[in-house]
Design an enzyme around this catalytic site. Structure first.
Site, PDB file in Angstrom:
ATOM      1  N   GLU A 106       0.897  -1.056  -0.061  1.00 16.42           N
ATOM      2  CA  GLU A 106       0.059  -0.221   0.015  1.00 16.42           C
ATOM      3  C   GLU A 106       0.932   1.386  -0.054  1.00 16.42           C
ATOM      4  OE1 GLU A 106      -3.964  -1.411   2.755  1.00 16.42           O
ATOM      5  OE2 GLU A 106      -1.993  -0.934   3.618  1.00 16.42           O
ATOM      6  N   CYS A 119       3.361   8.270   1.567  1.00 17.92           N
ATOM      7  CA  CYS A 119       3.957   7.297   2.274  1.00 17.92           C
ATOM      8  C   CYS A 119       3.887   6.001   1.582  1.00 17.92           C
ATOM      9  CB  CYS A 119       2.894   7.114   3.545  1.00 17.92           C
ATOM     10  SG  CYS A 119       3.339   5.789   4.669  1.00 17.92           S
ATOM     11  N   CYS A 126       6.704  -7.657   6.701  1.00 19.08           N
ATOM     12  CA  CYS A 126       7.861  -7.011   7.238  1.00 19.08           C
ATOM     13  C   CYS A 126       8.158  -7.995   8.440  1.00 19.08           C
ATOM     14  CB  CYS A 126       7.263  -5.611   8.289  1.00 19.08           C
ATOM     15  SG  CYS A 126       8.600  -4.804   9.013  1.00 19.08           S
ATOM     16  N   CYS A 130       6.892  -6.024  15.049  1.00 16.86           N
ATOM     17  CA  CYS A 130       6.522  -5.129  16.408  1.00 16.86           C
ATOM     18  C   CYS A 130       5.147  -5.574  16.619  1.00 16.86           C
ATOM     19  CB  CYS A 130       6.480  -3.375  16.073  1.00 16.86           C
ATOM     20  SG  CYS A 130       8.227  -3.279  15.611  1.00 16.86           S
ATOM     21  N   CYS A 133       1.813  -3.174  15.484  1.00 13.33           N
ATOM     22  CA  CYS A 133       1.768  -3.022  14.038  1.00 13.33           C
ATOM     23  C   CYS A 133       1.020  -4.004  13.160  1.00 13.33           C
ATOM     24  CB  CYS A 133       3.101  -2.753  13.393  1.00 13.33           C
ATOM     25  SG  CYS A 133       3.445  -2.346  11.874  1.00 13.33           S
ATOM     26  N   CYS A 357      -4.439  -1.331   8.735  1.00  8.71           N
ATOM     27  CA  CYS A 357      -3.178  -0.975   8.605  1.00  8.71           C
ATOM     28  C   CYS A 357      -2.632   0.346   9.521  1.00  8.71           C
ATOM     29  CB  CYS A 357      -2.459  -1.035   7.420  1.00  8.71           C
ATOM     30  SG  CYS A 357      -0.890  -0.716   7.221  1.00  8.71           S
TER      31      CYS A 357
HETATM   32  N1  SAH Z   1       9.739  -0.176   9.710  1.00  3.61           N
HETATM   33  C1  SAH Z   1       9.815   1.164   9.964  1.00  3.61           C
HETATM   34  C2  SAH Z   1       8.692   1.892   9.113  1.00  3.61           C
HETATM   35  C3  SAH Z   1       7.333   1.601   9.822  1.00  3.61           C
HETATM   36  S1  SAH Z   1       5.684   2.334   9.974  1.00  3.61           S
HETATM   37  C4  SAH Z   1       9.795   1.721  11.319  1.00  3.61           C
HETATM   38  O1  SAH Z   1       9.714   0.951  12.070  1.00  3.61           O
HETATM   39  O2  SAH Z   1      10.185   3.040  11.392  1.00  3.61           O
HETATM   40  C5  SAH Z   1       6.226   3.814  10.179  1.00  3.61           C
HETATM   41  C6  SAH Z   1       5.970   4.074  11.897  1.00  3.61           C
HETATM   42  O3  SAH Z   1       4.546   3.660  12.176  1.00  3.61           O
HETATM   43  C7  SAH Z   1       6.688   3.425  12.745  1.00  3.61           C
HETATM   44  O4  SAH Z   1       7.071   4.197  13.729  1.00  3.61           O
HETATM   45  C8  SAH Z   1       5.818   2.146  13.412  1.00  3.61           C
HETATM   46  O5  SAH Z   1       6.400   2.002  14.759  1.00  3.61           O
HETATM   47  C9  SAH Z   1       4.379   2.987  13.403  1.00  3.61           C
HETATM   48  N2  SAH Z   1       3.215   2.230  13.575  1.00  3.61           N
HETATM   49  C10 SAH Z   1       3.040   1.040  13.219  1.00  3.61           C
HETATM   50  N3  SAH Z   1       1.990   0.824  13.780  1.00  3.61           N
HETATM   51  C11 SAH Z   1       1.282   1.671  14.477  1.00  3.61           C
HETATM   52  C12 SAH Z   1       0.194   1.647  15.134  1.00  3.61           C
HETATM   53  N4  SAH Z   1      -0.760   0.717  15.159  1.00  3.61           N
HETATM   54  N5  SAH Z   1      -0.138   2.987  15.861  1.00  3.61           N
HETATM   55  C13 SAH Z   1       0.794   3.903  15.494  1.00  3.61           C
HETATM   56  N6  SAH Z   1       2.007   3.590  15.069  1.00  3.61           N
HETATM   57  C14 SAH Z   1       2.346   2.411  14.611  1.00  3.61           C
END
Ligand code: SAH
Length: 391
Positions: A106, A119, A126, A130, A133, A357
């Site tokens: 996406e 974005c 991934c 985490c 996420c 997402c």
């Molecule tokens: N892998 C990279 C890019 C990921 S997405 C990274 O971790 O930085 C970008 C941001 O969105 C990251 O800071 C990630 O931790 C955050 N993120 C992921 N899921 C989320 C959620 N459910 N609520 C808020 N932020 C989230």
């Protein structure tokens, strides 16, 4: 018995076909020569592709007789739009793309009064796992090729240029690597993408370094490598906890590279580039939003070239976690402020289309409309955050 219908076949996972945007200019010119054409045709193809032209009929500067051959060899269709969802009166657009092997990724385009940010995803899935996420729950499918990553930005730039987003024709100004995937785990392709985003036409989108943000979980060796590149793109580090004990659970790669090492690598990046880095911190109710953690984060970052972006968690389906309530958010901000750490809390754009997402909802933490913002107390003017307002 007859063969199973195609629909039951598992999608073939694999390397996408070679594309012009995967190559350096020299390699592309050589490839064109190999096809019996003068090298400058590579520049012509690049000009079309980076402008979002995919219809060979529109490539009128290339002789009709060779258009198909060149396009087949160097401009394969890599991204097929499956679905586009809009929010904010069309100013936020999320596109679901199908890749050649069936993998889905996406990207989200967000138009603001003064800028337009896309974005983008750097991987299908991934591997960082985490737990808060959405993307992290299903593991890594594969790295995207450079052309697959760049193509998302090119599509956004074309949508802006063609006036597809309300507000009239405009320009894509910002790119954030906050879609699916861990960009620094796909380093060579992301490096090639950065090159293309920053390069002037015909070989790129001509964006400025500060308007490109690479967001990482904190892969320390890759941050160091990026530091050595001599680029000054914006670095965002997804911290989410100031202490190793909690971060080990929220960002599992922390068991490999600790908070201290991540911050140290980001500091070195800032020292080298002269640019402030962003610290991303999803505020999760009763998990990482305690006043003590705010104080700890404040002590960790005080005096550093860091800016904290707080975002109330975007809850993902099936997860027990929720966003921090407003009073907890305010307290967290106040404590970081008191420690002298520039801090913003951000609204998410297009919450209604983010569905499963959480990551994409987080995209505008760097570029979004802040609900609370504190001007930097120190040396530098506020970072490239667009309109800031005191909360
Ligand atoms: N892998 C990279 C890019 C990921 S997405 C990274 O971790 O930085 C970008 C941001 O969105 C990251 O800071 C990630 O931790 C955050 N993120 C992921 N899921 C989320 C959620 N459910 N609520 C808020 N932020 C989230």
């Amino acid at each position: 018995m007859t063969a199973l219908p195609l629909v039951f076949d598992a999608p073939r996972r694999g390397k996408p076909p070679r594309h012009l945007a995967d190559l350096s200019r020299e390699e592309a010119r050589a490839a064109v020569v190999e096809l019996g054409q003068p090298a400058f045709r590579a520049d012509q193809l690049a000009r079309h592709w980076f402008r979002g032209v995919t219809d060979t009929a529109r490539m009128t500067d290339v002789p009709a007789a060779v258009r198909e051959t060149l396009a087949e060899a160097l401009l394969p269709d890599l991204l097929t739009p499956v679905r586009t969802l809009s929010a904010d009166g069309g100013r936020t657009r999320k596109t679901l793309w199908r890749l050649h092997d069936g993998a889905l990724v996406e990207s989200v385009l967000m138009r603001y009064p003064d800028r337009a940010t896309v974005c983008i995803s750097s991987q299908a899935g991934c591997g960082m796992a985490c737990p808060f996420c959405a993307t992290g729950q299903n593991g890594l499918t594969r790295n995207l090729s450079a052309a697959e990553i760049i193509g998302q930005a090119v599509a956004a730039a074309a949508a802006m240029a063609d006036g597809e987003v309300p507000g009239g024709p405009g320009r894509l100004s910002n790119v954030v690597f906050m879609g699916m995937g861990e960009p620094l785990a796909n380093y060579p392709r992301v490096r090639q993408t950065l090159r293309a985003l920053l390069a002037p036409a015909p070989w790129g989108l001509g964006l400025s370094q500060r308007s490109v943000t690479v967001s990482t979980v904190g892969l320390v060796p890759a941050i160091r490598k990026l530091t050595e590149e001599g680029l000054a793109v914006t670095l965002a580090v997804s911290l989410h906890a100031p202490d190793d004990e909690l971060r080990d659970t929220l960002v599992p790669i922390n068991t490999r590279w600790k908070v201290g090492e991540v911050v140290e690598a980001a500091d070195a990046y800032a020292a080298r580039t002269g640019r402030r880095y962003s610290v991303e911190y999803a505020l999760i109710r009763d998990v990482n939003d305690q006043p003590e953690r705010a104080d700890l984060l404040g002590r960790l970052l005080a005096g550093k070239r860091a800016h904290v972006n707080l975002i109330p968690l975007n809850p993902t389906p099936g997860s027990p976690w929720d966003a921090s309530p407003l009073p907890a958010q305010r307290e967290f901000v106040a404590r970081l402020r008191a420690a002298g750490v520039p801090t913003t809390v951000r609204d998410t754009r297009g919450q209604d289309i983010d569905g499963a997402c959480g990551q994409l909802a987080a995209a505008d933490r760097v570029e979004g409309v802040p609900t609370v913002a504190v001007p930097a107390p120190s040396l530098e003017p506020p970072v490239e955050l667009g309109a800031e307002a005191d909360g």
